[in-house]
Motif scaffolding. Structure first.
Motif, PDB file in Angstrom:
ATOM      1  N   GLY A 177       0.904  -1.421   0.133  1.00  0.00           N
ATOM      2  CA  GLY A 177       0.057   0.177   0.119  1.00  0.00           C
ATOM      3  C   GLY A 177       0.310   1.257  -0.098  1.00  0.00           C
ATOM      4  N   LEU A 178       0.657   2.615  -0.720  1.00  0.00           N
ATOM      5  CA  LEU A 178       1.404   3.526  -1.117  1.00  0.00           C
ATOM      6  C   LEU A 178       1.207   4.197   0.925  1.00  0.00           C
ATOM      7  N   ILE A 179       0.270   4.225   1.786  1.00  0.00           N
ATOM      8  CA  ILE A 179       0.352   4.562   2.970  1.00  0.00           C
ATOM      9  C   ILE A 179       0.621   3.596   4.382  1.00  0.00           C
ATOM     10  N   TYR A 180      -0.667   2.583   3.984  1.00  0.00           N
ATOM     11  CA  TYR A 180      -1.481   1.539   4.303  1.00  0.00           C
ATOM     12  C   TYR A 180      -0.893   0.904   4.886  1.00  0.00           C
ATOM     13  N   PRO A 181      -0.376   0.015   4.457  1.00  0.00           N
ATOM     14  CA  PRO A 181      -0.615  -1.902   3.724  1.00  0.00           C
ATOM     15  C   PRO A 181      -1.450  -2.517   4.009  1.00  0.00           C
ATOM     16  N   ASP A 182      -2.723  -2.996   2.336  1.00  0.00           N
ATOM     17  CA  ASP A 182      -4.140  -3.404   2.906  1.00  0.00           C
ATOM     18  C   ASP A 182      -4.020  -4.405   1.423  1.00  0.00           C
ATOM     19  N   TRP A 183      -3.836  -3.501   0.380  1.00  0.00           N
ATOM     20  CA  TRP A 183      -4.129  -4.071  -0.687  1.00  0.00           C
ATOM     21  C   TRP A 183      -3.106  -5.143  -1.356  1.00  0.00           C
ATOM     22  N   PRO A 184      -3.966  -6.603  -1.193  1.00  0.00           N
ATOM     23  CA  PRO A 184      -3.276  -7.718  -1.910  1.00  0.00           C
ATOM     24  C   PRO A 184      -2.906  -7.462  -2.649  1.00  0.00           C
ATOM     25  N   LEU A 185      -1.899  -8.290  -3.100  1.00  0.00           N
ATOM     26  CA  LEU A 185      -1.753  -8.055  -5.076  1.00  0.00           C
ATOM     27  C   LEU A 185      -2.673  -9.393  -5.572  1.00  0.00           C
ATOM     28  N   MET A 186      -3.050 -10.132  -4.699  1.00  0.00           N
ATOM     29  CA  MET A 186      -4.230 -11.413  -5.420  1.00  0.00           C
ATOM     30  C   MET A 186      -4.867 -11.515  -3.765  1.00  0.00           C
ATOM     31  N   ILE A 187      -6.116 -12.075  -4.063  1.00  0.00           N
ATOM     32  CA  ILE A 187      -6.314 -12.377  -2.957  1.00  0.00           C
ATOM     33  C   ILE A 187      -6.596 -14.799  -2.798  1.00  0.00           C
TER      34      ILE A 187
END
Length: 856
Positions: free
Chosen positions: A239-249
């Protein structure tokens, strides 16, 4: 067998006659001037070619329709004619990102063969098939008029690439190559042995993944590998600021929006990869999504992220007396609940990246907005050291904030690294719209007060922004809503609360204006209402309340100097009083991320030969002209000729730079260039340029003195600099927008043509924001994924635009320059709403605005 000619070459074709001409040109013949901007929707015009003397869209023209036809692309036009038209475009500033330009030149070619001197209305009619997100069409129309003049008089454009100073209109860097279709975008690049990838997205905004079956997909000949989350060797979540976005689920986990990637197919061709992707079967346990940001804040709401609250962030500002007391003592009160819509960036070049394995890592060609940030995230995904990941920028076909987050870069890096093969991943228009973040819809409950003398006394704002499934930079957008809530005015008493909320909608992140335009719509509407209630003159009220040296913004930052609001208003005064139905609005827009974060830029300037000096920096060129700003700054400092200077953005130089965002690149890079140029000049005192061949010169500029809003800092410095503007929207007797007059304080206008183009393009975007653009969603699904439905205005929709440059020197920016990339659209929607009210006395509280009504 079909018989036709392309660029004078006779072709006998046997094969799939349902194939589009665009696919045939690009994939079979390697002709890249015709661009794919809408994936066959026939909407953008970037693929325009000439067929039997007419301008036709290659993406919707099947080969079966070409039997006996004569086809020309830009590569096949008579060279002198093509260079005259392209040169005219460059000289007039019609080339910004340039993705749309080759197609528009093909339309221009046909138009000028049939009409020697077309007028503006004829040009606008010819441009109807085309979209341009950068220019606002003003410079394109001027370029076509100029091309007509040149062709009629057998003259050449006057392109001067030897200019040495700022303040002059040095033609766009690589503008001619771009206009002629010779400068490649990422999707134009072809590598030997390159494989192609396609993504499989979630069908549901919120669903648990039970299983992913790709048995049938693997059977397709040409499929090399199908990737899932378990193949990621490093950190799955970034994530750009918070790590919350998975590359894949992964299987067993829950999706957060319909742009979540579940699997990726790599195959020998894009067609095979997409076919196999469609055959992947996913078993879901479908869950109820939360898609209303207000409901998401309720205590019993479903959580978007299992381990996080739906409230991502809260910004609170309190300055002066409590608002209830201020409100009680005020003479005049205005209030309203305002709502703005979700917006699609609609950059014409959809996301594409190419990755190629290296001896110990991977090399990526990217059009993203921050190559060093991308490098850091990709290194984490692959469990590599950052230096094992090299990213080379390919200048982007538009960004506007929408290419800050990782989309395709992480996936393609994974594929290439694990397969040890070059891989390309290109999003279709529908995939792009489904995946990348949008502009935040924002709810604003605002109150504004004034005393009997017409001085603003207080503001109260409660704002909520829907940041969608992932944080992106959403908290920073709502931070800017709060930080720009008082706009260009001094308001002594401030009470603000701005909330950023997760939902299962498509994420929202950075987009040109970054929260300032949302809150300007609310503020300026209430300013007009106060004027009406108090009987105050709308121009004079704004002038009297305008920020000036010694006054503070909504964050409490005292402005010490270089405040150009009043100068901008003065530039509009005559037009305001000369017209009957006018809407007026002011604007302030930060330069730099600030808010306690560090803004910095570095550069390395290499003297490779007497005729080749290379500026290396880390900022993304996406049409705004940052490469020009770098070149002109170096020329100003050293006297070197612009035509000897090249620009490279590549992480192998190890000069880390943040995202190309926040209207900061000109100030930061310009100052870094000046720093390096001092050392060059010192050496030139005792050496010739030839004697300096092989030397490199480092320069940097760092801003580390800003503070976070609401902090207890002794002195609030939210941003190192601001830009200022005032805009006037003028209606005719029928209530139609006739003209927009925009006065913008740029500090120092570095390049007049590019400055005008930035403002004109931003006004185009601002008018669309006001009148037509929308990206509605229901239950987590977009109403449409067609480019034609997002509401981008075309040339024939545009009124006259007059740009008035104002120069109030900034002490931080190079030569006094301020950022202008975003502020051009900040006041526009507000000015339109206020103009409409003057016509029909109907106050508007939502965007896009309802149409003009009958005069009351």
């Amino acid at each position: 067998m079909l018989q036709f000619t392309i660029n004078g070459q006779r072709i006998s074709y046997q094969g799939n006659d349902k194939k589009s001409l665009l696919t045939y040109l690009r994939e079979d013949l390697g002709i890249m001037s015709a661009k794919d901007g809408c994936s066959g929707q026939g909407t953008c015009g970037a693929c325009m070619v000439n067929i039997d003397g007419k301008a036709k869209l290659a993406c919707v023209t099947k080969l079966s329709k070409l039997d006996g036809s004569e086809v020309f692309t830009l590569e096949g036009l008579e060279q002198r004619r093509a260079e005259i038209i392209a040169g005219a475009f460059v000289e007039k500033g019609a080339v910004q990102c340039g993705f749309c330009t080759p197609g528009i030149i093909m339309t221009t070619n046909v138009l000028l063969k049939s009409t020697l001197h077309p007028d503006k209305e004829e040009i606008k009619k010819a441009l109807k098939p085309h979209l341009c997100r950068c220019t606002g069409y003003v410079k394109i129309i001027e370029g076509i008029e100029y091309a007509a003049h040149l062709l009629a008089n057998n003259q050449l454009p006057k392109l001067d690439f030897t200019q040495k100073e700022i303040g002059k209109s040095l033609p766009k860097y690589k503008g001619l190559e771009t206009a002629l279709g010779k400068r490649l975008f990422v999707n134009d690049v072809q590598l030997d042995g390159m494989l192609h990838a396609a993504l499989h997205f979630s069908e549901h905004p919120r669903a648990k993944i039970i299983s992913i079956n790709f048995f049938e997909a693997e059977k397709i000949p040409g499929v090399r590998k199908i990737f899932t989350a378990k193949d990621v060797p490093g950190e799955l979540i970034t994530g750009l600021i918070y790590p919350d976005w998975p590359l894949m689920i992964p299987c067993g986990e829950t999706t957060h929006y319909i742009g979540d990637v579940l699997a990726a197919v790599v195959a020998e061709t894009e067609e095979i990869a997409r076919l196999a992707s469609e055959l992947i079967e996913v078993e879901y346990e479908v869950l109820e999504p939360v898609t209303d940001m207000h409901q998401a804040l309720e205590a019993n709401s479903v959580k978007v992220h299992e381990n996080r609250e739906n409230l991502l962030a809260k910004t609170k500002i309190k300055i002066g007396q409590p608002f209830d007391k201020v409100n009680e003592e005020a003479t005049f009160h205005a209030s309203g609940i305002f709502e703005t819509q979700r917006i699609e960036h609609a950059f014409l070049e959809t996301e594409t990246a190419i990755a190629n394995p290296t001896s110990d890592g991977v090399h990526i060609l990217s059009g993203g907005q921050g190559v060093y940030v991308e490098r850091k995230l990709i290194a984490a995904l692959l469990n590599l050291d950052e230096k094992q990941v090299q990213i080379t920028l390919i200048p982007s076909g538009g960004g506007f904030g929408g290419k800050e987050d990782l989309t395709v870069q992480g996936h393609v890096a994974l594929h290439s690294y694990l397969l040890q093969k070059p891989v390309k991943l290109h999003l279709s228009r529908k995939e792009s719209m489904r995946m990348h973040p949008k502009r935040h819809p924002v709810y604003m409950d605002m109150q504004l007060t004034a005393n009997k003398e017409g001085k603003l006394t207080g503001i109260k704002l409660y704002a909520v922004g829907d940041t969608g499934a992932y944080a992106s930079v959403g908290d920073k957008v709502l931070e800017r809503v709060a930080g720009h809530a008082t706009g260009g005015y001094f308001v002594p008493n401030v009470e603000i609360e701005a909330l950023t909320v997760y939902t299962n909608n498509i994420p929202c992140g950075a987009m040109r204006g970054f929260g300032a335009n949302q809150v300007a719509f609310a503020l300026e509407s209430l300013v007009d209402e106060l004027c009406e209630k108090g009987g105050f003159d709308r121009w004079q009220f704004r002038y009297n309340n305008a920020l000036a040296e010694g006054l503070s913004t909504s964050t409490g930052q005292m402005l010490d100097n270089s405040v150009g609001i009043r100068a901008s208003l003065e530039a509009l005064k005559e037009d305001f009083y000369a017209n009957k139905y006018t809407g007026l609005a002011c604007a302030i827009k930060n330069s730099g991320v600030g808010n306690g974060m560090v803004d910095e830029s570095k550069t390395i300037i290499k003297i490779e030969s007497e005729n080749r000096i290379v500026i290396n920096h880390g900022w993304t060129e996406m049409g705004q002209g940052i490469h020009n700003m770098a070149i002109q700054s170096l020329c100003q400092e050293t006297g070197l000729d612009a035509d000897s200077i090249q620009v490279v953005v590549d992480t192998s130089l190890e000069i880390p730079t943040g995202m190309t965002t926040s209207s900061r690149a000109t100030a930061l890079l310009g100052n870094a260039i000046i720093d390096a140029a001092k050392k060059i000049n010192q050496d030139l005192k005792n050496h010739s340029l030839k004697e300096l061949i092989g030397r490199s010169y480092f320069g940097e500029f760092v801003v580390d003195w800003t503070t976070k809003p609401g902090s207890q800092a002794e002195k609030q410095i939210t941003h190192y600099s601001y830009g200022y503007a005032a805009q006037l929207v003028i209606l005719n007797e029928d209530g139609k927008i006739e003209k927009v007059v925009a006065a913008h304080d740029a500090g120092k206008i570095m390049n007049p043509t590019l400055f005008e183009g930035q403002i004109e393009g931003a006004i185009h975007m601002g008018l669309g924001y006001a009148l037509s653009e929308d990206f509605p969603m229901k239950n987590g699904y977009p109403k449409s994924l067609k480019l034609k439905d997002v509401g981008v205005l075309r040339a024939h929709h545009m009124p006259e635009i007059v740009v008035k440059g104002v120069e109030v020197r900034d002490p931080v920016g190079p030569y006094g320059a301020k950022g202008v990339g975003e502020i051009g659209l900040v006041p526009t929607a507000a000015a339109v709403a206020n103009a409409f009210y003057q016509f029909d006395k109907n106050r508007r509280y939502t965007l896009p605005l309802q149409k003009i009504g009958t005069k009351k």
